[in-house]
Design an enzyme around this catalytic site. Structure first.
Site, PDB file in Angstrom:
ATOM      1  N   GLU A   1       0.946  -1.004  -0.097  1.00  7.62           N
ATOM      2  CA  GLU A   1       0.046  -0.012   0.019  1.00  7.62           C
ATOM      3  C   GLU A   1       0.816   1.339   0.027  1.00  7.62           C
ATOM      4  OE1 GLU A   1      -1.243   0.124   4.823  1.00  7.62           O
ATOM      5  OE2 GLU A   1      -1.910  -1.603   3.606  1.00  7.62           O
TER       6      GLU A   1
ATOM      7  N   LYS B   1       2.568   4.482   0.953  1.00  8.38           N
ATOM      8  CA  LYS B   1       2.799   5.418   2.130  1.00  8.38           C
ATOM      9  C   LYS B   1       2.665   6.892   1.983  1.00  8.38           C
ATOM     10  CE  LYS B   1       6.705   5.804   5.286  1.00  8.38           C
ATOM     11  NZ  LYS B   1       6.628   7.195   5.422  1.00  8.38           N
TER      12      LYS B   1
ATOM     13  N   ASP C   1       2.474  10.516   2.761  1.00  8.33           N
ATOM     14  CA  ASP C   1       3.555  11.458   3.778  1.00  8.33           C
ATOM     15  C   ASP C   1       2.858  12.443   4.581  1.00  8.33           C
ATOM     16  OD1 ASP C   1       5.841  11.998   5.130  1.00  8.33           O
ATOM     17  OD2 ASP C   1       6.506  13.289   3.103  1.00  8.33           O
TER      18      ASP C   1
ATOM     19  N   TYR D   1      -5.126   3.213   6.935  1.00  5.58           N
ATOM     20  CA  TYR D   1      -4.368   2.042   6.635  1.00  5.58           C
ATOM     21  C   TYR D   1      -4.378   1.068   7.464  1.00  5.58           C
ATOM     22  CZ  TYR D   1      -0.887   4.595   9.629  1.00  5.58           C
ATOM     23  OH  TYR D   1      -0.319   5.151  10.541  1.00  5.58           O
TER      24      TYR D   1
ATOM     25  N   LYS E   1      10.998   3.355   0.678  1.00  3.52           N
ATOM     26  CA  LYS E   1      11.148   4.463   0.537  1.00  3.52           C
ATOM     27  C   LYS E   1      11.672   4.916  -0.973  1.00  3.52           C
ATOM     28  CE  LYS E   1      10.280   7.293   3.263  1.00  3.52           C
ATOM     29  NZ  LYS E   1      11.103   8.077   4.455  1.00  3.52           N
TER      30      LYS E   1
ATOM     31  N   CYS F   1      11.354  47.438 -14.556  1.00  5.01           N
ATOM     32  CA  CYS F   1      10.281  47.028 -13.928  1.00  5.01           C
ATOM     33  C   CYS F   1       9.292  46.079 -15.027  1.00  5.01           C
ATOM     34  CB  CYS F   1       9.517  47.862 -13.152  1.00  5.01           C
ATOM     35  SG  CYS F   1       7.664  47.503 -12.549  1.00  5.01           S
TER      36      CYS F   1
ATOM     37  N   CYS G   1       5.989  48.892 -15.095  1.00  9.64           N
ATOM     38  CA  CYS G   1       5.888  50.288 -15.358  1.00  9.64           C
ATOM     39  C   CYS G   1       7.227  50.619 -16.079  1.00  9.64           C
ATOM     40  CB  CYS G   1       5.490  51.166 -14.205  1.00  9.64           C
ATOM     41  SG  CYS G   1       7.189  50.752 -12.915  1.00  9.64           S
TER      42      CYS G   1
ATOM     43  N   CYS H   1      11.485  47.565  -7.691  1.00 11.38           N
ATOM     44  CA  CYS H   1      10.972  48.822  -8.579  1.00 11.38           C
ATOM     45  C   CYS H   1      10.801  49.984  -7.359  1.00 11.38           C
ATOM     46  CB  CYS H   1       9.639  48.166  -9.417  1.00 11.38           C
ATOM     47  SG  CYS H   1       8.836  49.813 -10.017  1.00 11.38           S
TER      48      CYS H   1
ATOM     49  N   CYS I   1       3.665  52.506  -9.754  1.00  8.39           N
ATOM     50  CA  CYS I   1       3.423  51.315 -10.558  1.00  8.39           C
ATOM     51  C   CYS I   1       2.258  50.554 -10.331  1.00  8.39           C
ATOM     52  CB  CYS I   1       4.653  50.291  -9.881  1.00  8.39           C
ATOM     53  SG  CYS I   1       4.946  48.451 -10.792  1.00  8.39           S
TER      54      CYS I   1
END
Length: 665
Positions: free
Chosen positions: A111, A113, A115, A223, A310, A404, A407, A422, A428
């Site tokens: 099954e 695992k 996390d 589980y 793992k 920027c 602008c 900026c 802006c």
């Protein structure tokens, strides 16, 4: 009254069924609107008739603002860890060891695992009675109130064949979609990001406010099952029954009779896990027969009948197509890599963070490069490396923009920072709209308006900063495209309600650079009104707990800016709160003035956050580490051994909850 009781029970039964259909089967049979209508009807009846209270009513899914002081609960069955393996050779050794010990036929259940953070759920007579974290394996924290808000944890099990007592074990997870949304919200509010979904799920499950837990859309994956009278001696069969009772058991479980079948499963899911909506980091192998499990037994740490294989860290390789740039509300310009779409951690990735110019130079990026992408704690994934051997017809080298992206203003970079900014903060458009978006967020002024509406109002010339929200009129709004009387009234009512938001949240809403939610609260405590804060020097600000020179200079720079001062003046004219309430002022004392206190361990009478607030409220200073300047350690259960040892060496006095509260009497 009997008819009311029957109506409440009928609504609860319907809502339990709809929750099961939606969150476990993923097959809803009614619309969200109709579900919400039934829920409202139930909550209204429960409010009117509190004598019919039921802790497992579907209405608890929305959470409560009641503070949960978690108590420690001893596990009836200890929660053991699993031994990790990282190679097929170690899996083979495990299989052969089981084979030699049993000397009879056996099957292995494979099954995924998941996390997350471990949970134990107790059901008595089919009803959820307790949810406990793993803790140290022997005892954990009672988080029942928070667990009840998780939509796919059934509050009442389905069917007539449920044993009178069962304990099911599982993982509480935060799906990638919820994790990304949460980190995006935290980034916008300049709060630290969660490193990964596991940390986010664990931190959320232990929160004191179950309403916040409910909002973060955690999920459970079950589980295993424990109890004195389980329906089957097969783990696989018990999990199949549990799924039928309404518990969320993954349908990826598989029984394997040979090593070849186990390796086929490992190979299949090392690839297929990338399509899942939640994070997985391996596969758990379990002997299926509970009798054989008992015969195999356990060491002091691990069961001998199970191991965890793992997977290696998940990574994807794709092509860098281009680099674009984004400007945030503080003016910081962030580079973003645009990628050839690739599947990673359950989502299709098209963009990745490049952080800043230094990161780009370190990677030596060129357009067309094959790049390695990982998904960690970032809002979007990150590029971790370049496959330089795969370079062919090399494209242009990536260089950081000097203007920027919104602008066109030339960017600046401070000597002590990696980011470019900026400087055109007042002109802006992206910065202006970003500051308004921050101002209206739930943790700031909590005004019900989204980015699209802010953009519409800005483009129509109705607002040029957040203060302009308070001069909006009904006639300004009602004739906007796709607006009407209801939408206009709702926004105006929300804006009016925001005038009662507390001083510390208003301070946070101003958007002063480096002043997040926690810093705003500390500043409000230290400077009870905005005038005191505006006149504070860098030295006075640095004297406040956890306020460093960078934050202090940012605050003084804000109030030295005439435009910012005018912005605050206009907000005051509209009636916003720029001083602590009389109630909070009355509660302030100097009882802990000059004292540095470290908090360690878990507590019964109040939460850690409450104790931190008490220390600030009474003039003390919270410290995260023990030093020669520490006056006291407020110690609960399971105090950190390192802090205990250091306190002994330095002669720091250790006090418990009762002694601390007596200091405040």
């Amino acid at each position: 009254m009997e008819s009311v009781k029957l109506q409440i029970e009928s609504l609860r039964s319907q809502l339990h069924e709809h929750n099961y259909n939606y969150y476990v089967l993923s097959q809803p049979t009614i619309s969200d609107f109709e579900f919400d209508r039934l829920m409202r009807q139930l909550m209204e009846l429960e409010a009117a008739y509190p004598e019919y209270y039921d802790p497992n009513s579907p209405s608890v899914r929305v959470g409560s603002d009641i503070n949960n002081n978690f108590t420690q609960v001893v596990h009836r069955f200890p929660m053991l860890s699993l031994q990790n393996t990282y190679s097929e050779g170690e899996v083979t050794d495990f299989y052969n060891r089981v084979k030699r010990t049993l000397n009879e036929e056996f099957e292995i259940v494979c099954e995924l695992k998941f996390d997350g953070t471990s949970i134990s759920l107790v059901y008595e007579n089919g009803r959820l009675t307790r949810a406990v974290t793993r803790g140290d394996g022997r005892k954990g924290d009672d988080v029942t109130a928070n667990a009840r808000t998780i939509r796919n944890i059934p509050l009442v099990l389905k069917g007539d064949d449920v044993p009178p007592y069962i304990e099911v074990r599982g993982e509480i997870l935060m799906p990638w979609s919820s994790f990304d949304a949460l980190n995006k919200e935290r980034a916008e509010q300049e709060e630290p990001l969660f490193a990964n979904p596991r940390n986010a799920a664990s931190g959320t499950l232990k929160m004191q406010d179950s309403r916040v837990v409910a909002s973060r859309k955690l999920e459970s994956y079950i589980y295993s099952m424990l109890g004195d009278s389980l329906p089957s001696r097969s783990h696989f069969e018990n999990m199949t029954l549990a799924r039928g009772w309404g518990l969320n058991v993954s349908d990826t479980m598989r029984k394997c009779g040979t090593l070849e079948e186990i390796f086929a499963y490992l190979k299949e899911w090392d690839v297929a896990r990338k399509t899942l909506p939640v994070i997985t980091d391996g596969v758990v192998l379990k002997v299926d027969s509970l009798t054989q499990q008992r015969n195999l037994g356990a060491t002091s740490k691990f069961p001998r009948w199970s191991i965890a294989f793992k997977f290696s860290a998940e990574q994807a390789v794709t092509r860098l197509e281009s680099v674009s740039y984004q400007v945030g509300r503080t003016g910081a310009v962030t580079p973003v890599a645009n990628l050839e779409p690739v599947l990673l951690s359950g989502t299709t990735v098209k963009r990745a963070s490049l952080y800043n110019e230094d990161a780009i130079l370190a990677l030596d990026l060129h357009i067309g490069d094959r790049v390695y992408v990982e998904k960690g704690g970032e809002i979007i994934p990150k590029i971790t490396g370049v496959d330089k051997e795969a370079r062919f017809l090399l494209g242009d080298r990536v260089t950081f923009t000097r203007k920027c992206p919104d602008c066109g203003t030339p960017l600046v970079r401070n000597e002590d920072e990696a980011a470019y900014y900026c400087p055109n903060s007042e002109g802006c458009p992206t910065q202006i709209k970003g500051r308004i978006e921050h101002f209206v967020t739930r943790k700031a002024m909590d005004i019900t308006i989204g980015p699209e509406t802010i953009n519409l109002l800005y483009e129509k010339g109705l607002i040029s900063d957040a203060a302009d929200l308070y001069r909006l009129r009904f006639e300004d709004l009602v004739y906007l495209e796709r607006w009407g009387q209801t939408s206009a009234n709702n926004l105006l009512e929300s804006i009016e309600r925001s005038k009662s938001v507390s001083y510390e949240r208003v301070l946070y809403a101003l958007g002063i650079r480096f002043v997040g939610e926690t810093v705003a609260r500390k500043l409000a405590q230290a400077f009870p009104d905005i005038d005191q804060l505006a006149q504070a020097t860098v030295e006075q600000l640095v004297a406040v707990d956890e306020i460093g020179e960078r934050i202090a200079r940012s605050v003084t720079a804000y109030f030295a800016n005439t435009l910012c001062v005018d912005f605050v003046r206009r907000l005051r004219q509209y009636g916003l709160q720029f001083a602590l309430s009389q109630e909070m002022l009355a509660a302030k004392t100097d009882k802990l003035k000059g004292l540095s206190i470290v908090i360690s361990g878990t507590f019964e009478l109040h939460s850690r956050d409450e104790y931190k607030a008490m220390i600030l409220q009474n003039g003390g200073k919270n410290s995260g580490s023990v030093s020669k300047n520490t006056d006291y350690i407020l110690a609960g259960e399971n105090m950190g051994p390192a802090k205990l040892e250091k306190a002994g060496k330095l002669g720091v006095k250790i006090i418990d909850e009762k002694a601390f509260l007596e200091m405040l009497q």
